[in-house]
Design an enzyme around this catalytic site. Structure first.
Site, PDB file in Angstrom:
ATOM      1  N   GLU A 161      42.885  35.798  42.971  1.00 42.25           N
ATOM      2  CA  GLU A 161      44.068  36.647  42.821  1.00 42.25           C
ATOM      3  C   GLU A 161      44.206  37.665  43.949  1.00 42.25           C
ATOM      4  O   GLU A 161      45.119  38.492  43.931  1.00 42.25           O
ATOM      5  CB  GLU A 161      44.072  37.343  41.454  1.00 42.25           C
ATOM      6  CG  GLU A 161      42.781  38.019  41.094  1.00 42.25           C
ATOM      7  CD  GLU A 161      42.726  38.459  39.628  1.00 42.25           C
ATOM      8  OE1 GLU A 161      43.788  38.679  39.030  1.00 42.25           O
ATOM      9  OE2 GLU A 161      41.614  38.574  39.099  1.00 42.25           O
ATOM     10  N   ASP A 197      49.042  38.567  40.483  1.00 44.34           N
ATOM     11  CA  ASP A 197      48.407  39.504  41.414  1.00 44.34           C
ATOM     12  C   ASP A 197      48.375  38.944  42.826  1.00 44.34           C
ATOM     13  O   ASP A 197      48.579  39.675  43.798  1.00 44.34           O
ATOM     14  CB  ASP A 197      46.988  39.847  40.948  1.00 44.34           C
ATOM     15  CG  ASP A 197      46.967  41.081  40.045  1.00 44.34           C
ATOM     16  OD1 ASP A 197      47.795  41.979  40.267  1.00 44.34           O
ATOM     17  OD2 ASP A 197      46.137  41.135  39.130  1.00 44.34           O
ATOM     18  N   CYS A 231      46.673  30.056  36.225  1.00 48.00           N
ATOM     19  CA  CYS A 231      46.930  30.712  34.933  1.00 48.00           C
ATOM     20  C   CYS A 231      47.975  31.812  35.050  1.00 48.00           C
ATOM     21  O   CYS A 231      48.281  32.489  34.082  1.00 48.00           O
ATOM     22  CB  CYS A 231      45.633  31.281  34.350  1.00 48.00           C
ATOM     23  SG  CYS A 231      44.836  32.506  35.396  1.00 48.00           S
TER      24      CYS A 231
END
Length: 838
Positions: A697, A721, A768
């Protein structure tokens, strides 16, 4: 107060909510071009000195004052945005240049209503203009009152010393006319300074017999250069000609926000010819529905005779406020339980507004003067709304609607009305502007769609409508409110149209489209429990993002192949003590049990920075998103992670549990935790350890994917992110959120590099983040090498159906070409061309 090492504590010069510069709706201030600092959204009408010092500049239009503190820090106090255009109207400066002022002394007063109605925003800045010598550290990012501690000012270690080399070489000069609206006030002056600092040469501006260095913000503003004034620019040094040309361009080009054009009308309204029987608006949530129009009316209060018993009215208001707080608490509990994060954030903000002393004090004051509780509450909200809705800021306009929501809720409690609209299921609701509370109730009552005369596509109501799958249109205009109750209309949110007199053929067409959509959803759900295979036989695992065992059970019922992300923060937030090992173990075990025989990926606690825990005090950070969070917090407090790992190692069967580490940036972090996990397994006598994965991320992790994959069992990409870190845009920033698009080619390159690095060590890669739930992105992610997508439980059937219509070979071929495109919009357009959504 200050001491020998040049430290200084600034007190709040205004009362109101505190914002970081990044949240300021102005690109010059938000970028830090003018220097370090902080902002306040003011609720009072007087600007006070944040410390003792000398006034070194007063803007000719009275909207800004610069102080030099006793330790040498220079502080620009700038009231509102674009207030220079008011030409001093509504401002009264109380001090003169050269005056000595004490901490807390009033510096200027302004007419709150007049200024708020005419300027872009009242958000006011405290800027450290000599940031090269000092740095600002926020003490609080909550609401403050005048005089409360706000900022620490600390001298930089090098004391800002810069070696000034004597300018050599030929001096070049030229004249230019100032294009900036309002002249060379603080914002354009900051851009000029920023431009000059890109060159080695010394640059100056000359006007009306005075000169100022382009490196000095105060100097530039002190020249009092107005719009269309003719000035001279000089530059001397090794790159003088280039510096001169750059400065001439900057001075003669108005800021984008300085355009004299009126605020743009949404495209759907601006470019469409009038059409009989059709109202045009803006799509806030997509969909096509037909149904009877039902008008919602706001509460209108009768005239107040006054002379009420103040004590009794205060008790009545207090009882109503308590009732509404309790209702909102209930909504929050439900939102947290079902992990409706948007809903949770909106109503948490409502709770904060309901406790705002500005509202409560204003209502109490009116009651003291004999007003009824109903009218006092209504008046205190109306005053705040009037100010906010005139500011031209989407962010603040949303807050005005939230205030109106609280006005209605409290009035209903005061009037004893049960808060219930008698709206028939299948109706299309029309209102001037709906509130978040309205929407939640209407959604439960089964309405078909929503349309509003006012409102914006980025409002809280729009966000909630999208989350509930309710078609919604805004900005339809006042004609909407004149339509007769009960007439059957067609709401085509995708096309931005409300059709007031649809023919029988049109109604049949809409009903058929709705039927087709329902049947497609039913087919998808019927197939949701079978594997997702592409047409050429590649298996893609479709897992679910969940935050509790209840959601895990829901995910399994919806056909999830596993849990791709269990957010464990739900166990740690909104409580006064940390959960112990036993409570954690039971919670994790419940999720495993709810998923039958499927695997569950459990992310270790991801708090810190902007996600604070009451029982884990952390230092206030100027840039919390770049601070102590995720795995960094676990390193700072290893006891918390140790306890969580022990709880995870006690679940059964351990083979179905996978552990995921957030915010990893280097291999050593992974190795350290992997070693600790092995030690705990030995302590507990376990001969196997769970699979250990790393979240990708931050760009550093994507670039090091090959090295991380050597020691990790799998990689999972958090696109939310990763997007904001790669694009350097805060995804919560009102002006930038729409541009934080994970289909940006730069993001796709990082995803491609992650998959390639993982493949070297035969590790699998999942996604995800929100991008996994975007059907348009499904073929791109498959093409780049992703083999698992973790999505919202309700989308499992849809994403599995999308996979089954794709050819993985073609996905790989086209995705390689997408990496060469120049923007997210170009990628989205290409995806629509190659893989149209049905």
């Amino acid at each position: 107060m200050h001491n020998n090492n040049k430290e200084l504590t600034l007190s709040a010069p205004l009362s109101g909510p505190v914002l970081t510069l990044a949240k300021v709706p102005d690109p010059v201030f938000a970028s830090g071009a003018m220097g370090d600092g902080i902002a306040i959204d003011p609720l009072n009408d007087t600007l006070h000195a944040p410390c003792a010092g000398v006034v070194i500049h007063v803007a000719r239009t009275g909207h800004a004052i610069t102080l030099r503190a006793d330790n040498g820090a220079e502080l620009l106090l700038h009231l509102g945005l674009d207030t220079v255009e008011l030409q001093g109207e509504g401002f009264r400066v109380l001090v003169k240049e050269g005056a000595r002022v004490s901490n807390g002394q009033p510096l200027l007063r302004y007419d709150l209503d007049k200024v708020a109605q005419q300027c872009k925003s009242l958000v006011s800045l405290i800027i450290l203009t000599n940031s090269q010598a000092f740095q600002a550290r926020p003490i609080t990012l909550k609401s403050v009152r005048v005089g409360e501690p706000l900022l620490h000012i600390v001298a930089r270690l090098n004391n800002g010393a810069q070696v000034e080399t004597e300018a050599t070489g030929i001096e070049v000069r030229a004249e230019v006319r100032i294009a900036h609206r309002g002249g060379l006030h603080a914002r354009p002056a900051a851009l000029i300074r920023q431009t000059a600092q890109g060159f080695k040469s010394k640059s100056q501006l000359h006007f009306a017999g005075k000169s100022a260095s382009c490196n000095s913000l105060i100097g530039l503003m002190s020249l009092a250069i107005g719009e269309q004034d003719q000035i001279q620019v000089s530059a001397q040094g090794p790159d003088a000609e280039a510096a001169l040309q750059a400065l001439l361009a900057a001075l003669s080009t108005a800021l984008a926000e300085d355009s004299h054009a009126a605020a743009p009308v949404p495209v759907t309204q601006r470019q469409r010819p009038a059409e009989a029987g059709v109202l045009h608006g803006v799509c806030a949530a997509p969909g096509l529905v037909a149904g009877p129009l039902f008008r919602l009316n706001a509460i209108n209060l009768p005239a107040d005779a006054g002379n009420h018993d103040a004590e009794q009215q205060l008790q009545v208001l207090d009882k109503a406020l308590t009732q509404v707080r309790s209702e909102i608490d209930g909504t929050l509990i439900q939102a947290k339980r079902h992990k409706h994060t948007d809903e949770e954030a909106i109503f948490a903000a409502h709770l904060a507004l309901l406790e705002d002393p500005a509202l409560l004090d204003a209502a109490a004051l009116s009651i003291d003067q004999g007003m009824a509780a109903t009218h006092a509450w209504s008046h205190s909200i109306d005053v705040q709304c009037e100010v906010l809705q005139q500011l031209g800021s989407t962010l603040l306009a949303e807050r005005a609607n939230d205030l109106r929501d609280l006005k209605q809720r409290v009035l209903r409690a005061l009037l004893g009305e049960t808060w219930h609209y008698d709206v028939p299921a299948g109706a299309i609701v029309a209102a001037d502007e709906l509130t978040p509370s309205d929407l939640l109730q209407l959604s439960q009552q089964g309405v078909a769609g929503l349309c509003m005369a006012e409102g914006g596509a980025t409002s809280h109501v729009a966000i909630l409508a999208r989350g509930k799958g309710l078609p919604c249109m805004v900005a339809l205009g006042s004609a909407l409110l004149d339509q007769p109750q009960g007439q059957v209309v067609v709401l085509d949110a995708d096309g931005g149209r409300l059709e007031l007199t649809p023919s029988a053929e049109r109604l049949a067409e809409v009903r058929q489209a709705q039927l087709d959509h329902q049947q497609r959803r039913a087919r998808q759900q019927a197939q949701a429990h079978t594997p997702a295979l592409t047409v050429d036989g590649v298996h893609i695992e479709i897992a679910a993002n969940v935050a509790s065992s209840l959601e895990a059970a829901d995910a399994l019922a919806n056909g999830a192949d596993g849990v791709g992300l269990l957010r464990t923060e739900f166990l740690f937030v909104d409580r006064s003590t940390a959960p112990d090992e036993q409570e954690q173990r039971l919670a994790y075990q419940a999720v495993l049990d709810a998923m039958g025989d499927k695997s569950v990926i459990i992310r270790t606690i991801d708090v810190g920075g902007d996600k604070q825990l009451d029982y884990l005090p952390l230092p206030v950070e100027a840039n919390p998103v770049l601070g102590l969070r995720g795995i960094r917090l676990a390193q700072a407090r290893p006891d918390i992670l140790d306890q969580q790992l022990r709880a995870l190692l006690h679940v059964s069967p351990l083979s179905r549990c996978r552990i995921l580490l957030p915010m990893v940036t280097e291999v050593d972090e992974l190795l350290h935790i992997r070693q600790r996990l092995d030690e705990l397994c030995s302590e507990l006598g376990l001969n196997q350890r769970p699979e250990l994965g790393v979240m990708i991320e931050v760009p550093a992790a994507a670039l090091l994917a090959e090295q991380l994959a050597e020691h990790a069992d799998f990689l999972s990409i958090g696109t939310n992110d990763l997007s904001q870190y790669t694009l350097a845009m805060d995804r919560d920033h009102a002006g930038l959120a729409s541009r934080v698009d994970a289909l940006h080619p730069a993001l796709l390159r990082l995803i491609a590099q992650t998959c390639a690095g993982a493949a070297v060590h035969k590790r699998w890669v999942g996604v995800c983040g929100a991008l996994a739930s975007d059907p348009l992105a499904t073929p791109v992610l498959i093409g780049l090498g992703v083999s698992e997508l973790s999505v919202s439980p309700v989308q499992i059937g849809e994403i599995k159906d999308r996979v089954r219509h794709l050819d993985a070979r073609q996905c790989r071929s086209v995705s390689r070409d997408l990496l060469r495109l120049s923007s997210a919009s170009a990628v989205r357009h290409a995806c629509q061309q190659h893989w149209p959504l049905r």
